[in-house]
Every structure is written in structure tokens, then in C-alpha cells.
Design a protein around this motif. Structure first.
Motif, PDB file in Angstrom:
ATOM      1  N   SER A 232       0.838  -1.199   0.000  1.00  0.00           N
ATOM      2  CA  SER A 232       0.000   0.000   0.000  1.00  0.00           C
ATOM      3  C   SER A 232       0.875   1.251   0.000  1.00  0.00           C
ATOM      4  O   SER A 232       1.791   1.380   0.812  1.00  0.00           O
ATOM      5  N   GLY A 233       0.562   2.156  -0.920  1.00  0.00           N
ATOM      6  CA  GLY A 233       1.334   3.377  -1.039  1.00  0.00           C
ATOM      7  C   GLY A 233       2.647   3.210  -1.770  1.00  0.00           C
ATOM      8  O   GLY A 233       3.334   4.201  -2.037  1.00  0.00           O
ATOM      9  N   ARG A 234       3.022   1.975  -2.095  1.00  0.00           N
ATOM     10  CA  ARG A 234       4.301   1.712  -2.763  1.00  0.00           C
ATOM     11  C   ARG A 234       4.117   0.980  -4.091  1.00  0.00           C
ATOM     12  O   ARG A 234       4.873   1.188  -5.025  1.00  0.00           O
ATOM     13  N   GLY A 235       3.141   0.081  -4.144  1.00  0.00           N
ATOM     14  CA  GLY A 235       2.985  -0.766  -5.308  1.00  0.00           C
ATOM     15  C   GLY A 235       3.814  -2.038  -5.177  1.00  0.00           C
ATOM     16  O   GLY A 235       4.455  -2.289  -4.147  1.00  0.00           O
ATOM     17  N   LEU A 236       3.803  -2.844  -6.230  1.00  0.00           N
ATOM     18  CA  LEU A 236       4.438  -4.164  -6.200  1.00  0.00           C
ATOM     19  C   LEU A 236       5.077  -4.432  -7.548  1.00  0.00           C
ATOM     20  O   LEU A 236       4.488  -4.169  -8.593  1.00  0.00           O
ATOM     21  N   THR A 237       6.308  -4.947  -7.515  1.00  0.00           N
ATOM     22  CA  THR A 237       7.066  -5.211  -8.742  1.00  0.00           C
ATOM     23  C   THR A 237       7.196  -6.700  -8.981  1.00  0.00           C
ATOM     24  O   THR A 237       7.524  -7.456  -8.065  1.00  0.00           O
ATOM     25  N   PHE A 238       6.962  -7.123 -10.221  1.00  0.00           N
ATOM     26  CA  PHE A 238       7.123  -8.522 -10.627  1.00  0.00           C
ATOM     27  C   PHE A 238       8.274  -8.603 -11.627  1.00  0.00           C
ATOM     28  O   PHE A 238       8.245  -7.959 -12.677  1.00  0.00           O
ATOM     29  N   LEU A 239       9.279  -9.425 -11.293  1.00  0.00           N
ATOM     30  CA  LEU A 239      10.448  -9.608 -12.150  1.00  0.00           C
ATOM     31  C   LEU A 239      10.485 -11.048 -12.661  1.00  0.00           C
ATOM     32  O   LEU A 239      10.733 -11.977 -11.886  1.00  0.00           O
ATOM     33  N   PRO A 240      10.257 -11.286 -13.954  1.00  0.00           N
ATOM     34  CA  PRO A 240      10.356 -12.657 -14.485  1.00  0.00           C
ATOM     35  C   PRO A 240      11.808 -13.088 -14.613  1.00  0.00           C
ATOM     36  O   PRO A 240      12.712 -12.261 -14.794  1.00  0.00           O
ATOM     37  N   SER A 241      12.046 -14.397 -14.516  1.00  0.00           N
ATOM     38  CA  SER A 241      13.409 -14.925 -14.610  1.00  0.00           C
ATOM     39  C   SER A 241      13.414 -16.267 -15.325  1.00  0.00           C
ATOM     40  O   SER A 241      12.547 -17.111 -15.086  1.00  0.00           O
ATOM     41  N   THR A 242      14.396 -16.447 -16.187  1.00  0.00           N
ATOM     42  CA  THR A 242      14.582 -17.758 -16.821  1.00  0.00           C
ATOM     43  C   THR A 242      15.562 -18.625 -16.052  1.00  0.00           C
ATOM     44  O   THR A 242      15.688 -19.816 -16.326  1.00  0.00           O
ATOM     45  N   PHE A 243      16.282 -18.036 -15.099  1.00  0.00           N
ATOM     46  CA  PHE A 243      17.341 -18.760 -14.398  1.00  0.00           C
ATOM     47  C   PHE A 243      16.985 -19.155 -12.960  1.00  0.00           C
ATOM     48  O   PHE A 243      17.748 -19.899 -12.339  1.00  0.00           O
ATOM     49  N   SER A 244      15.882 -18.680 -12.405  1.00  0.00           N
ATOM     50  CA  SER A 244      15.700 -18.797 -10.958  1.00  0.00           C
ATOM     51  C   SER A 244      14.953 -20.048 -10.486  1.00  0.00           C
ATOM     52  O   SER A 244      14.950 -20.328  -9.294  1.00  0.00           O
ATOM     53  N   HIS A 245      14.298 -20.789 -11.386  1.00  0.00           N
ATOM     54  CA  HIS A 245      13.545 -21.978 -10.953  1.00  0.00           C
ATOM     55  C   HIS A 245      14.440 -22.923 -10.133  1.00  0.00           C
ATOM     56  O   HIS A 245      15.560 -23.187 -10.529  1.00  0.00           O
ATOM     57  N   PRO A 246      13.997 -23.416  -8.947  1.00  0.00           N
ATOM     58  CA  PRO A 246      12.640 -23.344  -8.389  1.00  0.00           C
ATOM     59  C   PRO A 246      12.415 -22.197  -7.405  1.00  0.00           C
ATOM     60  O   PRO A 246      11.416 -22.194  -6.706  1.00  0.00           O
ATOM     61  N   HIS A 247      13.320 -21.231  -7.328  1.00  0.00           N
ATOM     62  CA  HIS A 247      13.189 -20.172  -6.337  1.00  0.00           C
ATOM     63  C   HIS A 247      12.107 -19.165  -6.735  1.00  0.00           C
ATOM     64  O   HIS A 247      12.033 -18.744  -7.898  1.00  0.00           O
ATOM     65  N   LEU A 248      11.307 -18.779  -5.768  1.00  0.00           N
ATOM     66  CA  LEU A 248      10.349 -17.685  -5.905  1.00  0.00           C
ATOM     67  C   LEU A 248      10.711 -16.694  -4.808  1.00  0.00           C
ATOM     68  O   LEU A 248      10.420 -16.919  -3.636  1.00  0.00           O
ATOM     69  N   LEU A 249      11.384 -15.614  -5.182  1.00  0.00           N
ATOM     70  CA  LEU A 249      11.953 -14.697  -4.205  1.00  0.00           C
ATOM     71  C   LEU A 249      10.994 -13.539  -3.938  1.00  0.00           C
ATOM     72  O   LEU A 249      10.371 -13.019  -4.861  1.00  0.00           O
ATOM     73  N   VAL A 250      10.915 -13.142  -2.674  1.00  0.00           N
ATOM     74  CA  VAL A 250      10.048 -12.043  -2.281  1.00  0.00           C
ATOM     75  C   VAL A 250      10.857 -11.067  -1.429  1.00  0.00           C
ATOM     76  O   VAL A 250      11.267 -11.405  -0.317  1.00  0.00           O
TER      77      VAL A 250
END
Length: 362
Positions: A232-250
Motif C-alpha cells: 500500500s502506497g508503494r505498489g508491487l514489482t514482478f520480475l520474471p526470470s529464466t534462471f531462478s527456478h525453483p526459487h520464488l523470491l520475495v
């Protein structure tokens, strides 16, 4: 267990979808130092390693505190730029306190507890001790690296920028040229999904590990950690990756715009399995009688009566244990006339180890 992101007042235009060369370079560096986490990328790792100069690889290993066990938050930009040089310029614009905090007090992987009440290790004695303790736990090389950052942040920043630039010219630029268009296309696709079908549909397309609460006020990331943050008040960024599987970083550090770095599968893969589903299957296997029943059923489909006779137990007890196995998806049933036969779902059961490792790495 999950990371929860408050999106109560986030509007559609505050969701940003874009590839980040810096984030993808961070994933590539993690691949190089932890290839066992990424079996599907073995071919790229082998080819890239063969072409990297020994001196450059030595420097990558010296700085692996930033990308081995956990990913430094500074490698996952909330405002991605079209080029690596531009993203490194954004990092250069940070003051020393912010740069050191983002480098050493990581939030994205959830490997270590995050302290929201601490300032930068440059000015906060408790944060400094935590940073040094974490580095010391990884060995003397990591501790020496962190101590250099704390003692001479300006020199450390210049050294790391030069390292990342040398990685770009040494191996990453070619890889980025190959994957950039695919990442950009995926980012556009996710943006279009959000505009046309809404947040829930977009999240489902990003990863099965992402869900929206019934109230539509929180994004829940299925990870083995308990954290909350707010977009809230900042928004949210989504970065796709071809190298990161199986990691889902937050990235969920206090006061920062959250960032989700999500993998694009290289091909057709098994769907992501929830932590709860894995726990359910592990629980189903924690009783000796259920293991005996599985042993029998693996050899041939069995009825409840056959299993009761084979193991000298009552039919109701067998039925109770079979229900647990069926609920966990380990066994399935088929009807032949008036008989119900139990069979093993071999493919799903065989993936348990892989699913467990991927969930732990997620």
C-alpha cells in the motif's frame, strides 16, 4: 506458513511487470555457485563455467555471500531499468547506509530471520553484529568479505560494481541477449492478464504458489516462512526470470516496495506443489502399517479385504489408513464390479522428494 503482502489500496497501475538485467545476473551467479539447486540448467552452467576466466570465477566466489545461500535485496530492484549499467547507476545513487543495508540484511530468501527494527549495519551495532554473525556462520571467507564492506563501504561498492560489469562482459551479456525478449514478452503477458482478467488470474499465471485471499486484500506466497509486508502506497514489482527456478523470491523488507522474482519454466514441467500438500503426503507415510499397505499395493491392486488378510488386521482399520493415503493422493481407486481396488499413483509418489526439495528452496 507464507509471506503475506497487503494490497488493500494498490491500484492496477501500481503493479509493475518488467525484466531486470541485474536480477537475472543475480540468478545466474547463484546458478554458478549452487548448480545442485537447478538441475534443469546444468547445460548452461557447464557451458558458462567453461568460458569464465579463472580470475573472474575467483572473484565471484569471494563475493558469493551476496548470491549463494540468500540473495542480496539490492540485486532485486523495485524499479528495474532496461540495462545493467542503468541499474548499477541506481545502486550507486544510494548512500552508504542504504547500500550496506540492502546488501547485507537480506529479506528475499527467508533463510535467516529478518529484523525490521534495525537500521543499517554501518550505524546500528546490533545490525552489525547480526551481519557479522551470519557471515561467520558461512565461514572465514564470507566474514572477511562482510568486514571489508563494513570497514570500507566506498571501496567495496566500487569493487562489486566492477565485478558485476566484468560478469556482464565475461558471460552474462550473451545470456541476457538470448533471454531478454522472452522475459519482456512474459512481463507484457502478465500485465495484460491483470488488465483483462484481474489480480487473481494474473497471480495464478505467475505461479501456483501465489494466491489472493477471499477478501482480495492480500497476496499469499506459499513459502516456508511467516512474514507480512505491505504494498500500500508503494505498489508491487514482478520480475520474471529464466534462471531462478525453483526459487520464488520475495523482497519484503520494511519500508521497501515489495518485489516478486518469479521463474519462467524452461519447458513443460510438473505444477508447483503447495507446502500443505507435501506435509499431507509426508504425514501419510509416517505410520508403519500404511507403509506395509503401500508395499502390497505396489505389487498389484488390492481390495480392503485382501489387505486386511495379508497383514492380519481388521478391515475397518485398513479402510481408515487407506483413506489417509487416498486423501494424500498416494493411492487411487478403481471399481471392478462390486470390488474397489486400491492402486498407487506412482508418478505423483515418485515426485515427493523433488517436490519437497523445490518447496524448501522456493
Amino acid at each position: 506458513m507464507s509471506v503475506s503482502i497487503d494490497v488493500t489500496s494498490v491500484t492496477a497501475d501500481q503493479y509493475l511487470f518488467a525484466p531486470s538485467p541485474l536480477a537475472e545476473l543475480g540468478s545466474a551467479l547463484h546458478l554458478l555457485v549452487e548448480p545442485a539447486h537447478h538441475q534443469t540448467q546444468n547445460g548452461w552452467v557447464t557451458a558458462a563455467t567453461a568460458g569464465i576466466a579463472p580470475d573472474l570465477m575467483d572473484r565471484i566466489l569471494v563475493a558469493d555471500y551476496l548470491w549463494r545461500t540468500s540473495r542480496s535485496d539490492m540485486l532485486l530492484p523495485a524499479a528495474p531499468q532496461p540495462t545493467l549499467a542503468a541499474e548499477l547507476d541506481v545502486l550507486d545513487a544510494l548512500d552508504d547506509e542504504a547500500w550496506v543495508r540492502d546488501a547485507l540484511m537480506t529479506s528475499s530468501c527467508g533463510v535467516v530471520p529478518l529484523r525490521d527494527d534495525l537500521a543499517s549495519p554501518l550505524v546500528d551495532d546490533v545490525a552489525r553484529k547480526i551481519a557479522r554473525d551470519r557471515a561467520g556462520a558461512r565461514g572465514p571467507r564470507a566474514l572477511e568479505f562482510v568486514d571489508q564492506i563494513l570497514a570500507r563501504p566506498g571501496a567495496a561498492r566500487s569493487w562489486i560494481r566492477r565485478l558485476l560489469e566484468d560478469c556482464d562482459s565475461g558471460f552474462f551479456a550473451e545470456a541476457w541477449t538470448r533471454v531478454a525478449s522472452r522475459l519482456a514478452a512474459d512481463a507484457r503477458h502478465k500485465h495484460d492478464l491483470l488488465e483483462r482478467h484481474g489480480l487473481e488470474a494474473m497471480l495464478a499465471a505467475v505461479s501456483p504458489a501465489l494466491t489472493l485471499t477471499a477478501a482480495g486484500d492480500r497476496i499469499v506466497v506459499d513459502k516456508l516462512q511467516d512474514r507480512t509486508t505491505s504494498a500500500s502506497g508503494r505498489g508491487l514489482t514482478f520480475l520474471p526470470s529464466t534462471f531462478s527456478h525453483p526459487h520464488l523470491l520475495v523482497v519484503h523488507a520494511a519500508g521497501r516496495r515489495p518485489v516478486l522474482n518469479y521463474p519462467i519454466p524452461p519447458g513443460l514441467e510438473e505444477p508447483t506443489v503447495s507446502v500443505a500438500d507435501i506435509q499431507n503426503r509426508l504425514h501419510a507415510l509416517d505410520h508403519p502399517l500404511r507403509l506395509r499397505l503401500i508395499r502390497s499395493i505396489l505389487r498389484a491392486p488390492q481390495t480392503t479385504a485382501q489387505l486386511a488378510d495379508a497383514w492380519t488386521v481388521s478391515a475397518p482399520e485398513v479402510s481408515r489408513h487407506l483413506a489417509v493415503l487416498k486423501n494424500a493422493g498416494i493411492v487411487t481407486t478403481t471399481r471392478r464390479g462390486r470390488y474397489v481396488l486400491y492402486e498407487i499413483d506412482i508418478a505423483r509418489s515418485a515426485r515427493l522428494g523433488t517436490d519437497l526439495i523445490e518447496a524448501l528452496l522456493r
